[in-house]
Structure formats: structure tokens, C-alpha cells
Design a protein around this motif. Structure first.
Motif, short mmCIF file in Angstrom:
data_model
loop_
_atom_site.label_atom_id
_atom_site.label_comp_id
_atom_site.label_asym_id
_atom_site.label_seq_id
_atom_site.Cartn_x
_atom_site.Cartn_y
_atom_site.Cartn_z
N ASP A 154 -15.13 53.53 15.97
CA ASP A 154 -16.42 54.22 16.09
C ASP A 154 -17.57 53.28 15.74
OD1 ASP A 154 -15.12 56.60 16.75
OD2 ASP A 154 -14.84 57.13 14.65
N THR A 155 -17.37 52.46 14.70
CA THR A 155 -18.42 51.50 14.30
C THR A 155 -18.70 50.52 15.43
OG1 THR A 155 -17.71 51.68 12.00
CG2 THR A 155 -19.06 49.78 12.59
N ARG A 156 -17.66 50.09 16.11
CA ARG A 156 -17.82 49.14 17.23
C ARG A 156 -18.62 49.78 18.37
NH1 ARG A 156 -12.31 47.44 19.76
NH2 ARG A 156 -12.56 49.53 20.64
N ASP A 157 -18.34 51.06 18.67
CA ASP A 157 -19.07 51.73 19.74
C ASP A 157 -20.53 51.92 19.38
OD1 ASP A 157 -16.75 51.80 21.15
OD2 ASP A 157 -16.37 53.94 20.87
N LEU A 158 -20.80 52.31 18.15
CA LEU A 158 -22.19 52.48 17.72
C LEU A 158 -22.96 51.16 17.80
CD1 LEU A 158 -21.68 54.85 14.66
CD2 LEU A 158 -22.86 55.41 16.78
N PHE A 159 -22.30 50.09 17.42
CA PHE A 159 -22.96 48.78 17.51
C PHE A 159 -23.24 48.43 18.97
CE2 PHE A 159 -22.36 44.27 18.46
CZ PHE A 159 -23.46 43.75 17.78
N ALA A 160 -22.28 48.72 19.84
CA ALA A 160 -22.48 48.40 21.26
C ALA A 160 -23.66 49.17 21.83
CB ALA A 160 -21.20 48.71 22.04
N ASP A 161 -23.79 50.47 21.47
CA ASP A 161 -24.93 51.26 21.96
C ASP A 161 -26.24 50.71 21.40
OD1 ASP A 161 -23.16 52.86 23.30
OD2 ASP A 161 -23.12 54.45 21.78
N ALA A 162 -26.24 50.37 20.08
CA ALA A 162 -27.46 49.85 19.47
C ALA A 162 -27.85 48.50 20.07
CB ALA A 162 -27.27 49.72 17.95
N TYR A 163 -26.87 47.67 20.36
CA TYR A 163 -27.17 46.36 20.92
C TYR A 163 -27.69 46.48 22.35
CZ TYR A 163 -26.76 41.34 21.69
OH TYR A 163 -27.04 40.01 21.94
N ALA A 164 -27.13 47.42 23.11
CA ALA A 164 -27.62 47.64 24.47
C ALA A 164 -29.06 48.12 24.44
CB ALA A 164 -26.72 48.66 25.18
N SER A 165 -29.39 49.02 23.47
CA SER A 165 -30.78 49.48 23.34
C SER A 165 -31.70 48.34 22.95
CB SER A 165 -30.84 50.59 22.30
OG SER A 165 -30.06 51.70 22.68
N TYR A 166 -31.22 47.43 22.10
CA TYR A 166 -32.03 46.29 21.69
C TYR A 166 -32.29 45.35 22.86
CZ TYR A 166 -33.35 41.92 19.47
OH TYR A 166 -34.01 40.75 19.12
N LEU A 167 -31.28 45.14 23.70
CA LEU A 167 -31.48 44.27 24.85
C LEU A 167 -32.48 44.87 25.83
CD1 LEU A 167 -27.81 43.08 25.60
CD2 LEU A 167 -29.65 41.82 24.46
#
Length: 863
Positions: free
Chosen positions: A763-776
Motif C-alpha cells: 500500500d505504501t508503494r502505491d501511495l508513493f507512486a500516485d504522489a510521484y505521478a502527481s508531482y511529475l
């Protein structure tokens, strides 16, 4: 002086002198015909007698005294005086007792001392080297209290004053009675008033193991016989960054034998005065209470602004009530109610309420009910109101459920039909304002994301795309009412070969009255996901079936009784209709395992009904020995033979899909249970894919109590659930739970528990992926950093220990509890809890939050 010693020494018998309370009663015959010198009218109840037993009596007519020597025992009314030597002075009406003096009072209290000087009714006098032991029953256990003093004065049997006395509820050390008890109160003067049942302490100090730890110039407390008495209760201390540091000083008003009032002002440095009051009353057929809490805050800005917190409120408060009433021996009614001005109030001000659910989420449940129970029948009517107590809970999605009515009646089958006839009925009606949507995958979208101090807080989970493939409806807005009734019959037949045939039949009817709300919020998007029927909809499900079992039993003597039992069940019924066109509120928790394999209907509630022709096949093997050994193995599967498979077509919440029942041949389910004795039990249950035998669900655990060989009790369980993306679980779920209690000695103990989330990192990995996509997409601020929590994430734990004996309980615990934050992540709340109870004096606890979390629910600064 004449000595009469031969009376009691004949054959070692005890002399008994009986004196009537009435004056001039018959005199005890003596040599010379002298009258009984103890014949005296004593003050007391009419008919009271003074009974004297002793090995030897000595009369001194010159000094007008009578002395009883050797095992002297005097009885007057409810009081008994025992001593090595007792002298009675007729002129002063005083009794002098010496040597191992023991006075048992009318309430069972035992007073001991080296010397006592008392009036002849034992009510008033002086006592040297006094010790008092009193036993009372409190909360199902016996509590003993002890007073001691070098000298004390007894007044009218109702009050005892101790000079330089001590008070404790602790037993003296068996090996060293002179050693100070674990705790005691030492005072210059202690006054115990038996009439008001109050103990007064002057210039007192509390000692722990003989060491002074606290000083009070004066205080009073009820004695152990008192259950209710007006006065101050144990103070309670609170501390928090948001509310400051403060203390609560409760005062208890014993207004009447059947009702009381407790007022608890709490003074906190940052917010002012929190007022709390609780009224309780006991009636002939039950009891109820009402608790009010409120504060006009002086610093509301300590809390987050709405909708993240109550920072925009000056006044905050709550109302709570509980009632329990027994109408007669079959019917009872009651309520549990919680009302709050805002969802954060109870947590922010540390107000405890037993109706609050705290596992992963916080929710207050209010309910009112009426329950009736007969010999073979049950009736229950309830209403529910659910209040979410965390920032991410949207109250408009919470339903008001009223009423929920259940009725269950069983009777013997008529005439030759025999067997058992059962009638079940349920009526449920609920209303909510906003439809509860859940996206696939979960937590991918939120209704809105308010910001505070540059941090965005996503609130209220919803769907990013509203279509059947990527959005579920957990709860439908509007009003939904359903009435269900079911009549069933079954009877078992056993033939000469031992085969057990159980034919059964049932008829189920459901009526739905659906009025969905399709306006406001996101309610208008419901038709893009499902075509829910509006108005009246009916459903009828008849069924007929038979259950077959053929147990083969063999007794192998010391190896036990072995039983092999094949089981087959077939149920014929029409297909389920209107799947996905009706609301599903109470049948969403579908679990297919060994416990539900042979259920007539495998759905958990009334909103769904299983249809089609289905065969449930399996068998079990068990062993039972005289030594207490028990083993059981069970294995089976379910097969859809004809009609529509109810689990193949998901409803508006996709219930049935990925359950292990959605294919014609279900997954295999099995169970293994082993109990070597009554103290140890192992159990394992699993669900295996029918095609490749892959494990889709697995649970195993052990509970054990090793006493008397080892003072240890423990339980440990491991769970594994395969991913169910169509239900919102994109990853497998895997975890460990364990708890243990070890008694180091009969008094000292250690406890611990742990909850390990073995898939939190996914779950932590998925949340990071969503946050990183939003940052990009919008590179503002710092880029998110991935922090791997590891394979074994300690989601929750508790470790502590303590000491407990007949007079003291002390425990210290460090607690890590899982919480869900407004960011949608699972985090941990860390608390240290210290609890101290001195029986008969009071109890206190200190709870302090430690550490930090990413999001403080409703609070602007870290506690």
C-alpha cells in the motif's frame, strides 16, 4: 474471697453462666445459696442475655468484682468478647479484658488488642495495642481492611478513634508480619465512624513499602462497607498540546438510595474549564444514566479548521445516555445514545465512552432496542445511528437504520410430519443522504482535498470514473426498506445401517421498497453504475433439499474412537432474480470456508438470496480419546448444478465475485483441528483454487494455557487472503496477531500483544507512486520520498506488566494502536498508560500520547 474452680474443671467441660437481662432472674445455685453476682439488668434490647464461658470463675465480694480466667468468652447481643482473663467491676459496670483480647462486633468486624477497658455492653472504652480487621463483599470479591494503633478509644459502639494509627487493605506478610505492608495510610489520628461509615484521617501520609510518598493534612473516605457516599473522587490528570495540562476533580453527590449525581469540572490550561456531569438512577425494573459534557474554548485555533477539525467552534460538547429495563422475565428494553457537537470532541478531550469502536477507525454507535425471549422464540427490534469520529468519515454517507426487527420461532412439526418447523422474519429500513461510492482500485479518488499549512488532505473516498468496471456502491442514498419472511422444515431419519437422512424445505419471500435519492452530491451518478429498481420489488425463493451423512465409527481402545463421515447435500431452487437491481446493505461480508460449506444460503444477510440447484460435498474424520485428545479434519467443495449461479453475477457491491463460489465448481475448503487437551488448541482452515490448488485463503493459529506447569497463556494467528481487485483489494492481505500473558509470580505479570501487517509495504508503494505521478504532473515543492516500511510492519502492539494482590493493582503499558488518517494511510498512535488502584481508597490512571503521526486528526499541532 471464695474460689469456685471445680465447676468448669469437671471432665474438662466449659462452664456456662447464663444471666437473664431482666432483673431478679433466677440465680445460679452456688454453695451457701449466694445469688449470682452478675445478675444485673444490662442496657440493650429486651431479652438480651450476657453469656459467659470460662475455665474458671473467681468472685471477689470484697472488691465487688467477678473474674473469668482461661479461654474467657462473653456474649452480649450481637457482640462477643474473648480474652485470657476478663474482670467485671460491678460498681463501675466496666469490663477489663487482658491477653489476646478479641472483640467481634455486630457487623462482623474483629477488634484485637492486648488490653481493653469497656462498658458492660462492650460499646465504649479504651483499647491498648489495637488491631481491627473487617471483611466485606465488593464487586464479587472479599475485601479485608485493617486498622492498628497503640491505643484507641471506642465510643458507643459507633465510633473508634485511633491515636497514631495506620489503615490498609493489604494482608500482612506471612513470613515477616512486622514488615510494612505494600501500602498504608499513617495518621496522627484516625476516626472510624460506623454510623456514617466514614473514615477521617488527620495529618496523614501515604506510605508505599514503608516509605512516605504523599502527605495530606486532612482527608476522609468512606469505609469498605459503603458503596455510595457523597465526597470527592480520585482526581484525573490530562495533558495535550491542544488542550494544555489540567486536572479533573470529581465530586459525587449521594442524593438518595436510588439516584446520584457526579460533577467533574476539568481545568485545562489552554482551553478553560470542561464541565461534566453524570446523573444515575436505579428503578425497580432497571436503571439509566445521563452524562453531559461541554466547554467554551478559549483557544479554538489549537484545532484544525473545518472540515479537518473543530477550529471554527467556540462551544463543544456531548450528551450520552444508557438505559437498561426489564419489563418482565421475558422482555427487556434499553438504549445507548451518543450525541456530539463535532466528531473530534470525545477524542480531543479524552472522554471515554464504551460505545465507541476504535479498531482502525473511530465510530460512535447509538441504539435503542426491545428484546423478547421465549422458550423457543426470539424477538428483537432496534434502531441505529452511526457517528463517524475521524476527519475522513463523511457523515452524510452514514445511514440511519430504524427499525431493524428480527423474529425467530421454532415449533415441533405437525402430526406424522414431525421434525422442526422454523419461522424467521426481518424488517429493515435505512436512510442516508449521500451514496457511498468505492473506487477500483481503492483510495484512488476523493471527493475534495482541502489544504492546511501547504498540506493537502484528501477527504471522502469516491470514484474517479463512474462505471460498472471501476466503481462500486457500498451504500445507496435515499430510503430503502425490506421485509423478509422465511418458513422452513427439517427432520432427521437414521436407518438401521446408521445412515442419517435429513430432508428439508423452505420458502423465502422478500419485499423491497426502494426510494433512491438521485439528486445532490454525487447521487445522480448512480445510474451510470447500476439500474437500481425504484418503488416496490418482490422476490420469492422456494427450496427443497436433503442432507446425507454416513458416519463410520470404530473404537480402538486406548487409541480412541475414530469416525469417518462422508457428507452430501443437494438443494434445488429457482435462480435468484434481480441481481444488481436491488440494494445490498447487510450481505456484503461473504466468506466461503468450512463453516459455510453446508449452509442452505451462504450469504451473510437478507438483501441477497442464494438460488439455483447446488450440491455441497465433503467429509470429515475425527478422533477422540479418553485422555482428552481430539482431532478433526474436514474437506469439501460446492458445485452449481443448474440455474444461475448467484455468486457469478456481482451485485452493486460486487458481492459474490472472487469469493471462491463464482465458478461452477467452487474452490476447495478444508479444516484441521487438534486439541491434545483442554488447554491447547490448534486450528487451520484454508480455501484452495479448484483448478491448480493454489491457496486463496489461509488461517492458522494456536491458543494455549500451560498452567499449572508453566504460568503462561498465549495465542497466535496467521492470516493470508489472496488479492480481490474486484472488491477493492488490489494486493494480497497477510498478517500476524499474537498475545501472551506470563505470570512471573502469583502477583507479578507481563502481558504483550502484536499486530503485524505483512503487506503494508504494498500500500505504501502505491501511495508513493500516485504522489510521484502527481508531482511529475505539477512539480511544486519537494518531490515525495519513498520510505519502505519493510516486510514486517508493526501496525499495533501492546507491552506491559504489573502487580496485583488483594489490596493493590498497578500496571504500566505501552500501546501502539493502528489508526487511519485523513490522508488515507494507516499509521500508529503511541500511548503510555499507567494505572494504580489502592482498594478501598481509589484508583487513578495517567495516559500520555508519545511520538508523532503525519496527520493529527482534528488537531493543528502535534500532541
Amino acid at each position: 474471697m471464695r474460689k469456685v474452680s471445680d465447676i468448669a474443671r469437671i471432665a474438662g467441660l466449659t462452664a456456662l453462666l447464663t444471666v437473664l437481662a431482666a432483673a431478679a432472674g433466677p440465680a445460679l445455685a452456688q454453695s451457701g445459696g449466694a445469688p449470682n453476682p452478675l445478675a444485673k439488668k444490662l442496657e440493650g434490647k429486651p431479652g438480651d442475655k450476657l453469656l459467659v464461658e470460662a475455665d474458671e470463675l473467681v468472685y471477689d465480694n470484697d472488691n465487688n468484682t467477678v473474674t473469668a480466667r482461661g479461654n474467657a468468652e462473653l456474649h452480649y447481643g450481637p457482640r462477643t468478647l474473648q480474652a485470657d482473663r476478663v474482670r467485671y467491676d460491678r460498681a463501675t459496670s466496666r469490663v477489663f479484658a487482658e491477653g489476646n483480647v478479641r472483640l467481634t462486633d455486630k457487623d462482623g468486624a474483629v477488634v484485637t488488642g492486648e488490653r481493653m477497658e469497656l462498658t458492660d455492653d462492650f460499646k465504649t472504652g479504651f483499647i491498648d495495642s489495637l488491631r481491627i480487621q473487617q471483611s466485606v463483599e465488593r464487586r464479587g470479591e472479599t475485601v479485608r481492611t485493617r486498622f492498628s494503633a497503640p491505643r484507641a478509644e471506642r465510643l458507643n459502639g459507633e465510633q473508634t478513634a485511633f491515636d497514631y494509627g495506620t489503615y490498609t487493605a493489604c494482608e500482612p506478610c506471612k513470613d515477616n508480619p512486622e514488615r510494612p505492608p505494600l501500602w498504608q495510610v499513617r495518621a496522627t489520628k484516625i476516626i472510624h465512624n460506623n454510623e456514617t461509615h466514614t473514615i477521617y484521617f488527620e495529618e496523614s501520609q501515604l506510605e508505599l513499602a514503608g516509605i512516605p510518598v504523599a502527605y495530606l493534612p486532612y482527608f476522609e473516605a468512606p469505609d469498605p462497607t459503603v458503596k455510595r457516599k457523597s465526597g470527592f473522587l480520585t482526581p484525573r490528570f490530562v495533558t495535550s498540546t491542544a488542550i494544555g495540562t489540567g486536572a479533573s476533580l470529581p465530586y459525587f453527590f449521594n442524593l438518595a438510595p436510588d439516584y446520584d449525581l457526579t460533577v467533574s469540572p476539568t481545568f485545562v490550561s489552554r482551553q478553560g474549564v470542561l464541565g461534566q456531569a453524570e446523573f444515575r438512577q436505579r428503578l425497580e425494573n432497571g436503571s439509566y444514566n445521563l452524562r453531559l459534557s461541554g466547554i467554551s474554548q478559549t483557544t479554538p485555533s489549537a484545532f484544525l479548521p473545518g472540515p479537518l477539525g473543530a477550529g471554527d467552534r467556540d462551544f463543544r460538547g456531548s450528551i450520552e445516555s444508557r438505559g437498561r429495563f426489564y419489563i418482565n422475565d421475558r422482555w427487556r428494553t434499553g438504549w445507548d445514545l451518543v450525541g456530539v457537537t463535532d466528531k473530534w470532541f470525545l477524542d480531543n478531550y479524552r472522554i471515554r465512552n464504551q460505545n465507541i469502536v476504535t479498531d482502525y477507525f473511530r465510530e460512535a454507535v447509538s441504539t435503542a432496542y426491545l428484546i423478547g425471549q421465549g422458550d423457543r422464540s426470539w424477538f428483537e427490534a432496534r434502531g441505529y445511528y452511526f457517528k463517524g469520529l475521524s476527519s475522513f468519515d463523511w457523515q452524510k454517507e452514514q445511514p440511519i437504520v430504524a427499525p431493524v426487527i428480527d423474529y425467530d420461532k421454532r415449533i415441533n412439526g405437525p402430526g406424522e410430519l414431525g421434525g422442526e418447523v422454523r419461522f424467521e422474519a426481518n424488517i429493515t429500513s435505512l436512510t442516508r443522504e449521500a451514496t457511498d461510492f468505492q473506487g477500483l482500485p481503492r483510495t484512488s479518488a476523493y471527493l475534495f482535498s482541502p489544504s492546511y499549512n501547504g498540506v493537502s488532505y484528501p477527504l471522502y473516498e469516491t470514484c474517479s470514473t463512474f462505471n460498472r468496471a471501476s466503481c462500486l456502491i457500498r451504500g445507496l442514498a435515499g430510503t430503502n426498506t425490506r421485509a423478509s419472511a422465511m418458513a422452513s422444515w427439517r427432520r432427521s431419519f437414521i436407518d438401521d445401517a446408521g445412515q442419517v437422512f435429513t430432508p428439508f424445505t423452505y420458502l423465502r419471500a422478500d419485499a423491497f421498497f426502494t426510494n433512491p435519492s438521485l439528486s445532490g452530491y454525487q447521487n445522480a451518478l448512480v445510474p451510470t453504475i447500476a439500474n437500481v429498481g425504484e418503488g416496490f420489488n418482490g422476490r420469492v425463493m422456494p427450496a427443497v433439499g436433503i442432507d446425507y451423512r454416513y458416519p463410520f465409527v470404530s473404537n480402538f481402545g486406548p487409541l480412541g474412537v475414530h469416525t469417518i463421515e462422508p457428507i452430501a447435500q443437494i438443494i434445488a431452487r429457482p435462480s435468484e432474480t434481480r441481481i444488481g437491481r436491488l440494494p445490498n446493505e447487510d450481505a456484503q461480508s461473504l466468506v466461503f470456508d468450512d463453516t459455510s460449506l453446508f449452509e442452505w444460503d451462504k450469504f451473510s444477510g437478507y438483501d441477497r438470496v442464494e438460488g439455483g440447484v447446488r450440491a455441497n460435498l465433503g467429509g470429515q474424520y475425527s478422533v477422540t480419546t479418553d485422555a482428552g485428545w481430539y482431532t478433526n479434519v474436514m474437506f469439501g467443495e460446492s458445485i452449481q448444478l443448474a440455474g444461475v449461479n448467484s455468486f457469478r453475477r456481482g451485485d452493486i457491491a460486487n458481492v459474490g465475485l472472487e469469493s471462491g463460489l463464482e465458478t461452477r465448481r467452487s474452490d476447495f475448503v478444508g479444516r484441521f483441528q487438534l486439541s491434545p487437551n483442554q488447554n491447547i488448541s490448534f486450528i487451520t482452515r484454508a480455501r484452495f483454487d479448484h483448478s491448480d490448488f493454489k491457496v486463496n485463503r489461509f488461517e492458522t493459529g494456536v491458543t494455549a494455557r500451560f498452567a499449572p506447569f508453566l504460568p503462561l497463556t498465549l495465542s497466535a494467528f496467521y492470516s493470508y487472503y489472496e488479492a480481490q481487485p474486484l472488491l477493492g483489494f488490489s494486493h494480497r492481505r497477510e498478517g500476524l496477531t499474537a498475545s501472551a500473558t506470563y505470570n512471573i509470580t502469583p502477583n507479578w505479570f507481563l502481558t504483550g500483544s502484536a499486530l503485524v501487517d505483512m503487506t503494508h509495504y504494498l500500500d505504501t508503494r502505491d501511495l508513493f507512486a500516485d504522489a510521484y505521478a502527481s508531482y511529475l504532473a505539477n512539480p511544486v515543492g519537494l518531490a515525495p520520498v519513498y520510505q519502505n516500511p519493510g516486510r514486517f510492519y508493526l501496525s499495533g502492539m501492546s507491552i506491559g506488566g504489573g502487580y496485583q494482590d488483594e489490596c493493590t493493582t498497578v500496571s504500566l503499558n505501552y500501546i501502539v494502536s493502528p489508526i487511519a488518517t485523513a490522508l488515507g494511510t494507516r499509521e500508529r498512535n503511541q500511548t503510555v498508560l499507567l494505572r494504580l488502584e489502592l482498594k478501598t481508597l481509589g484508583e487513578a490512571d495517567l495516559r500520555q500520547n508519545v511520538g508523532t503521526v503525519t496527520t493529527n486528526d482534528g488537531i493543528a499541532s502535534v500532541r
